[in-house]
Design a protein around this motif. Sequence first.
Motif, mmCIF file in Angstrom:
data_model
loop_
_atom_site.group_PDB
_atom_site.id
_atom_site.type_symbol
_atom_site.label_atom_id
_atom_site.label_comp_id
_atom_site.label_asym_id
_atom_site.label_seq_id
_atom_site.Cartn_x
_atom_site.Cartn_y
_atom_site.Cartn_z
ATOM 1 N N ASP A 50 -12.798 19.239 31.399
ATOM 2 C CA ASP A 50 -12.020 19.463 30.178
ATOM 3 C C ASP A 50 -11.117 18.269 29.859
ATOM 4 O O ASP A 50 -10.825 17.990 28.681
ATOM 5 N N GLU A 51 -10.676 17.545 30.896
ATOM 6 C CA GLU A 51 -9.890 16.336 30.659
ATOM 7 C C GLU A 51 -10.758 15.252 30.012
ATOM 8 O O GLU A 51 -10.334 14.556 29.083
ATOM 9 N N TRP A 52 -11.973 15.114 30.520
ATOM 10 C CA TRP A 52 -12.925 14.155 29.955
ATOM 11 C C TRP A 52 -13.204 14.497 28.492
ATOM 12 O O TRP A 52 -13.174 13.637 27.621
ATOM 13 N N ASP A 53 -13.475 15.774 28.239
ATOM 14 C CA ASP A 53 -13.825 16.206 26.885
ATOM 15 C C ASP A 53 -12.677 15.996 25.902
ATOM 16 O O ASP A 53 -12.912 15.665 24.735
ATOM 17 N N GLU A 54 -11.450 16.193 26.356
ATOM 18 C CA GLU A 54 -10.308 16.003 25.454
ATOM 19 C C GLU A 54 -10.214 14.564 24.982
ATOM 20 O O GLU A 54 -9.947 14.288 23.805
ATOM 21 N N VAL A 55 -10.439 13.611 25.891
ATOM 22 C CA VAL A 55 -10.368 12.200 25.520
ATOM 23 C C VAL A 55 -11.427 11.867 24.476
ATOM 24 O O VAL A 55 -11.151 11.234 23.454
ATOM 25 N N PHE A 56 -12.658 12.318 24.707
ATOM 26 C CA PHE A 56 -13.734 12.017 23.757
ATOM 27 C C PHE A 56 -13.559 12.775 22.450
ATOM 28 O O PHE A 56 -13.943 12.279 21.385
ATOM 29 N N ALA A 57 -12.960 13.955 22.510
ATOM 30 C CA ALA A 57 -12.748 14.733 21.287
ATOM 31 C C ALA A 57 -11.857 13.989 20.315
ATOM 32 O O ALA A 57 -12.115 13.947 19.106
ATOM 33 N N VAL A 58 -10.795 13.384 20.815
ATOM 34 C CA VAL A 58 -9.858 12.671 19.943
ATOM 35 C C VAL A 58 -10.343 11.252 19.660
ATOM 36 O O VAL A 58 -10.410 10.814 18.502
ATOM 37 N N ASN A 59 -10.700 10.514 20.709
ATOM 38 C CA ASN A 59 -10.965 9.087 20.574
ATOM 39 C C ASN A 59 -12.290 8.757 19.889
ATOM 40 O O ASN A 59 -12.428 7.676 19.305
ATOM 41 N N VAL A 86 -0.413 17.067 8.092
ATOM 42 C CA VAL A 86 -0.748 17.527 9.439
ATOM 43 C C VAL A 86 -2.258 17.567 9.587
ATOM 44 O O VAL A 86 -2.968 18.094 8.719
ATOM 45 N N CYS A 87 -2.756 16.989 10.669
ATOM 46 C CA CYS A 87 -4.201 17.006 10.912
ATOM 47 C C CYS A 87 -4.485 16.790 12.392
ATOM 48 O O CYS A 87 -3.942 15.877 13.015
ATOM 49 N N ASP A 88 -5.349 17.630 12.942
ATOM 50 C CA ASP A 88 -5.908 17.428 14.271
ATOM 51 C C ASP A 88 -7.274 16.796 14.063
ATOM 52 O O ASP A 88 -8.223 17.469 13.639
ATOM 53 N N LEU A 140 -7.441 18.391 5.418
ATOM 54 C CA LEU A 140 -6.781 17.138 5.051
ATOM 55 C C LEU A 140 -7.480 16.499 3.854
ATOM 56 O O LEU A 140 -6.836 16.042 2.908
ATOM 57 N N ALA A 141 -8.812 16.457 3.895
ATOM 58 C CA ALA A 141 -9.568 15.861 2.797
ATOM 59 C C ALA A 141 -9.293 16.595 1.490
ATOM 60 O O ALA A 141 -9.153 15.971 0.427
ATOM 61 N N ALA A 142 -9.189 17.923 1.561
ATOM 62 C CA ALA A 142 -8.892 18.700 0.357
ATOM 63 C C ALA A 142 -7.475 18.433 -0.128
ATOM 64 O O ALA A 142 -7.218 18.344 -1.336
ATOM 65 N N GLU A 143 -6.542 18.300 0.817
ATOM 66 C CA GLU A 143 -5.141 18.047 0.455
ATOM 67 C C GLU A 143 -4.976 16.698 -0.223
ATOM 68 O O GLU A 143 -4.113 16.518 -1.087
ATOM 69 N N LEU A 144 -5.834 15.736 0.172
ATOM 70 C CA LEU A 144 -5.719 14.379 -0.360
ATOM 71 C C LEU A 144 -6.754 14.095 -1.443
ATOM 72 O O LEU A 144 -7.055 12.925 -1.724
ATOM 73 N N ALA A 146 0.827 -1.211 0.000
ATOM 74 C CA ALA A 146 0.000 0.000 0.000
ATOM 75 C C ALA A 146 0.861 1.260 0.000
ATOM 76 O O ALA A 146 1.982 1.271 0.518
ATOM 77 N N ARG A 147 0.324 2.314 -0.596
ATOM 78 C CA ARG A 147 0.892 3.650 -0.429
ATOM 79 C C ARG A 147 0.287 4.198 0.856
ATOM 80 O O ARG A 147 -0.930 4.135 1.053
ATOM 81 N N VAL A 148 1.120 4.733 1.736
ATOM 82 C CA VAL A 148 0.665 5.118 3.067
ATOM 83 C C VAL A 148 0.727 6.628 3.249
ATOM 84 O O VAL A 148 1.721 7.272 2.884
ATOM 85 N N VAL A 149 -0.336 7.188 3.816
ATOM 86 C CA VAL A 149 -0.375 8.589 4.221
ATOM 87 C C VAL A 149 -0.478 8.616 5.743
ATOM 88 O O VAL A 149 -1.408 8.040 6.319
ATOM 89 N N LEU A 150 0.470 9.256 6.386
ATOM 90 C CA LEU A 150 0.534 9.312 7.847
ATOM 91 C C LEU A 150 0.200 10.714 8.329
ATOM 92 O O LEU A 150 0.767 11.696 7.841
ATOM 93 N N THR A 151 -0.717 10.819 9.278
ATOM 94 C CA THR A 151 -1.080 12.125 9.813
ATOM 95 C C THR A 151 -0.748 12.223 11.294
ATOM 96 O O THR A 151 -0.663 11.225 12.008
ATOM 97 N N GLY A 152 -0.591 13.463 11.747
ATOM 98 C CA GLY A 152 -0.368 13.756 13.151
ATOM 99 C C GLY A 152 -0.615 15.226 13.384
ATOM 100 O O GLY A 152 -0.780 16.002 12.431
ATOM 101 N N ARG A 153 -0.645 15.626 14.624
ATOM 102 C CA ARG A 153 -0.889 17.039 14.939
ATOM 103 C C ARG A 153 0.274 17.917 14.498
ATOM 104 O O ARG A 153 0.110 19.101 14.248
ATOM 105 N N SER A 154 1.466 17.335 14.452
ATOM 106 C CA SER A 154 2.630 18.022 13.892
ATOM 107 C C SER A 154 3.234 17.099 12.855
ATOM 108 O O SER A 154 2.898 15.913 12.795
#
Length: 256
Positions: free
Chosen positions: A103-112, A60-62, A72-76, A30-38
């Motif tokens: 805010d700690e609870w919300d951060e987990v659900f925001a990403v996961n 780069v994608c949050d 990201l969708a536009a870039e790809l 496969a051709r792989v595209v890897l994303t991260g916050r940085s």
Amino acid sequence: MTLRGRTALVTGGGGPLGRAFALALAGAGARVVLTGRSERAPAEAAARVTERGGAARTAVCDVADPASVARLAAELVDEDVSLLVNNAGVAGPVRPLVDIEPDEWDEVFAVNVRGVYLMCRAFLPRMIAAGRGDIVNVASVSGKRPLLNRTPYTASKMALLGLTRTLAGEAGPHGVSVNSLSPGPVRGPRMDRNFRLTAELTGCSVQEAERDFASRAALGRLVEEDEVARALLAMLAMPGLCGADIDLSAGMIAPA
């Protein structure tokens, strides 16, 4: 099995598990595209892929930010992404629920959870239009058994299992398979962090925390990163797999 001619998008591509996924997917063609916050960590993983003769790029994608996912969708737009691995996730706090801030609870659900929703929302329509595709959501055995002092994480992973099964029913008729992969404790920096925090919370040593945790698995050990990556390839080699959750936990959910 070969993934030659397919493009795989891996979120959380800069982490140890994301790197293992990338190497395995590229190794299968496969051709792989890897994303991260940085870009730094995904770039290091992409370099590992290219060193082994694979094809990889980074972006780069949050995943928790709708605008970032849209960019990201536009870039790809020129990439035929037919395989999405939703691997981005955060471990969250290690404390009793009553000591966890909103805010700690919300951060987990925001990403996961929100992050998986946003990524599927952005890339699933392309797969449906093509009449083929695979989405693998990286959940956790912790979404299926109690994990004391980790309520945000376990609740988010249980939510991800529900998201996976429901989305499989929506996407399956269009030729897109949606499944989840639930690793148990994977040896690496994240588990090392959790063992340190558990030791601080309980007063035991880090080594005792790790031994106690591993003893809950039928095999009495942690899972290795490359084992999880091989499980991903095995799932993709089963064309009839849809709406399923694959447990790779060394028997962590087995009765004591």
